[in-house]
Motif scaffolding. Structure first.
Motif, mmCIF file in Angstrom:
data_model
loop_
_atom_site.group_PDB
_atom_site.id
_atom_site.type_symbol
_atom_site.label_atom_id
_atom_site.label_comp_id
_atom_site.label_asym_id
_atom_site.label_seq_id
_atom_site.Cartn_x
_atom_site.Cartn_y
_atom_site.Cartn_z
ATOM 1 N N ALA A 127 -46.137 26.041 -49.630
ATOM 2 C CA ALA A 127 -47.332 25.510 -48.910
ATOM 3 C C ALA A 127 -46.894 24.313 -48.391
ATOM 4 C CB ALA A 127 -48.160 25.294 -50.208
ATOM 5 N N LYS A 128 -45.872 23.449 -49.107
ATOM 6 C CA LYS A 128 -45.310 22.171 -48.629
ATOM 7 C C LYS A 128 -44.808 22.408 -47.265
ATOM 8 C CE LYS A 128 -45.633 18.615 -49.651
ATOM 9 N NZ LYS A 128 -46.576 17.393 -49.512
ATOM 10 N N VAL A 129 -43.844 23.431 -47.066
ATOM 11 C CA VAL A 129 -43.269 23.674 -45.830
ATOM 12 C C VAL A 129 -44.268 23.974 -44.855
ATOM 13 C CG1 VAL A 129 -41.874 25.288 -44.675
ATOM 14 C CG2 VAL A 129 -41.002 24.654 -47.099
ATOM 15 N N GLU A 130 -45.131 24.788 -45.170
ATOM 16 C CA GLU A 130 -46.376 25.138 -44.259
ATOM 17 C C GLU A 130 -46.908 23.812 -43.769
ATOM 18 O OE1 GLU A 130 -48.532 28.157 -45.981
ATOM 19 O OE2 GLU A 130 -47.261 29.745 -45.479
ATOM 20 N N GLU A 131 -47.247 22.913 -44.677
ATOM 21 C CA GLU A 131 -47.931 21.776 -44.148
ATOM 22 C C GLU A 131 -47.176 20.895 -43.362
ATOM 23 O OE1 GLU A 131 -48.950 17.604 -46.594
ATOM 24 O OE2 GLU A 131 -49.017 19.543 -47.938
ATOM 25 N N LEU A 132 -45.789 20.952 -43.697
ATOM 26 C CA LEU A 132 -44.835 20.067 -42.766
ATOM 27 C C LEU A 132 -44.720 20.613 -41.588
ATOM 28 C CD1 LEU A 132 -41.998 19.252 -45.436
ATOM 29 C CD2 LEU A 132 -43.717 17.770 -44.420
ATOM 30 N N MET A 133 -44.525 22.144 -41.399
ATOM 31 C CA MET A 133 -44.522 22.784 -40.291
ATOM 32 C C MET A 133 -45.876 22.221 -39.120
ATOM 33 S SD MET A 133 -41.705 24.024 -39.915
ATOM 34 C CE MET A 133 -41.648 25.313 -38.604
ATOM 35 N N ALA A 134 -46.879 22.112 -39.940
ATOM 36 C CA ALA A 134 -48.267 22.043 -39.288
ATOM 37 C C ALA A 134 -48.104 20.624 -38.546
ATOM 38 C CB ALA A 134 -49.182 22.125 -39.959
ATOM 39 N N LEU A 135 -47.519 19.716 -39.333
ATOM 40 C CA LEU A 135 -47.321 18.252 -39.002
ATOM 41 C C LEU A 135 -46.192 18.295 -37.785
ATOM 42 C CD1 LEU A 135 -47.215 16.180 -42.311
ATOM 43 C CD2 LEU A 135 -48.994 16.117 -40.556
ATOM 44 N N CYS A 136 -45.308 19.200 -37.815
ATOM 45 C CA CYS A 136 -44.425 18.925 -36.668
ATOM 46 C C CYS A 136 -45.096 19.778 -35.519
ATOM 47 C CB CYS A 136 -43.191 20.026 -37.086
ATOM 48 S SG CYS A 136 -42.052 19.339 -38.207
ATOM 49 N N ASP A 137 -45.839 20.559 -35.555
ATOM 50 C CA ASP A 137 -46.476 21.062 -34.459
ATOM 51 C C ASP A 137 -47.338 19.987 -33.867
ATOM 52 O OD1 ASP A 137 -45.279 23.649 -34.718
ATOM 53 O OD2 ASP A 137 -47.156 24.610 -35.711
ATOM 54 N N GLN A 138 -48.070 19.189 -34.519
ATOM 55 C CA GLN A 138 -48.797 18.160 -34.132
ATOM 56 C C GLN A 138 -48.022 17.147 -33.562
ATOM 57 O OE1 GLN A 138 -51.154 16.638 -37.533
ATOM 58 N NE2 GLN A 138 -52.344 18.274 -37.700
ATOM 59 N N LEU A 139 -47.180 16.728 -34.178
ATOM 60 C CA LEU A 139 -46.181 15.823 -33.298
ATOM 61 C C LEU A 139 -45.656 16.212 -32.104
ATOM 62 C CD1 LEU A 139 -44.133 14.532 -36.435
ATOM 63 C CD2 LEU A 139 -45.825 13.162 -35.002
ATOM 64 N N LYS A 140 -45.429 17.628 -31.985
ATOM 65 C CA LYS A 140 -44.732 18.134 -30.749
ATOM 66 C C LYS A 140 -45.931 17.869 -29.510
ATOM 67 C CE LYS A 140 -43.163 22.134 -31.966
ATOM 68 N NZ LYS A 140 -42.255 23.427 -32.239
ATOM 69 N N SER A 141 -47.127 18.347 -30.122
ATOM 70 C CA SER A 141 -48.162 18.240 -29.119
ATOM 71 C C SER A 141 -48.480 17.002 -28.454
ATOM 72 C CB SER A 141 -49.420 18.788 -29.804
ATOM 73 O OG SER A 141 -49.500 20.161 -30.006
ATOM 74 N N ARG A 142 -48.573 15.952 -29.527
ATOM 75 C CA ARG A 142 -49.094 14.700 -29.325
ATOM 76 C C ARG A 142 -47.695 13.904 -28.525
ATOM 77 N NH1 ARG A 142 -51.241 11.677 -34.811
ATOM 78 N NH2 ARG A 142 -53.122 13.248 -34.888
ATOM 79 N N LEU A 143 -46.407 14.397 -28.558
ATOM 80 C CA LEU A 143 -45.236 13.818 -27.737
ATOM 81 C C LEU A 143 -45.421 14.217 -26.281
ATOM 82 C CD1 LEU A 143 -42.242 14.115 -30.059
ATOM 83 C CD2 LEU A 143 -43.138 12.121 -28.976
ATOM 84 N N ALA A 144 -45.853 15.804 -26.009
ATOM 85 C CA ALA A 144 -45.981 16.638 -25.084
ATOM 86 C C ALA A 144 -47.196 15.602 -24.206
ATOM 87 C CB ALA A 144 -46.221 17.715 -25.216
ATOM 88 N N ALA A 145 -48.308 15.303 -24.659
ATOM 89 C CA ALA A 145 -49.443 14.828 -24.321
ATOM 90 C C ALA A 145 -48.950 13.302 -23.650
ATOM 91 C CB ALA A 145 -50.494 14.748 -25.182
#
Length: 48
Positions: free
Chosen positions: A11-29
């Motif tokens: 569950a924690k790894v999935e939470e961290l992966m979701a945060l990584c995905d959000q960060l990647k999206s924000r960096l791309a934007a």
């Protein structure tokens, strides 16, 4: 390691992966915005 502990880890790894995905999206934007601003500045400089 117990099954419940493994579930907590997953569950924690999935939470961290979701945060990584959000960060990647924000960096791309942010990169897209930076490119647009740079393009606008170059265009303005060329018009002067």
């Amino acid at each position: 390691m117990s099954v419940s502990e493994q579930h907590r880890i997953v569950a924690k790894v999935e939470e961290l992966m979701a945060l990584c995905d959000q960060l990647k999206s924000r960096l791309a934007a942010a990169n897209q915005l930076q490119q647009k601003l740079a393009d606008g500045m170059v265009e303005r400089a060329m018009m002067s």
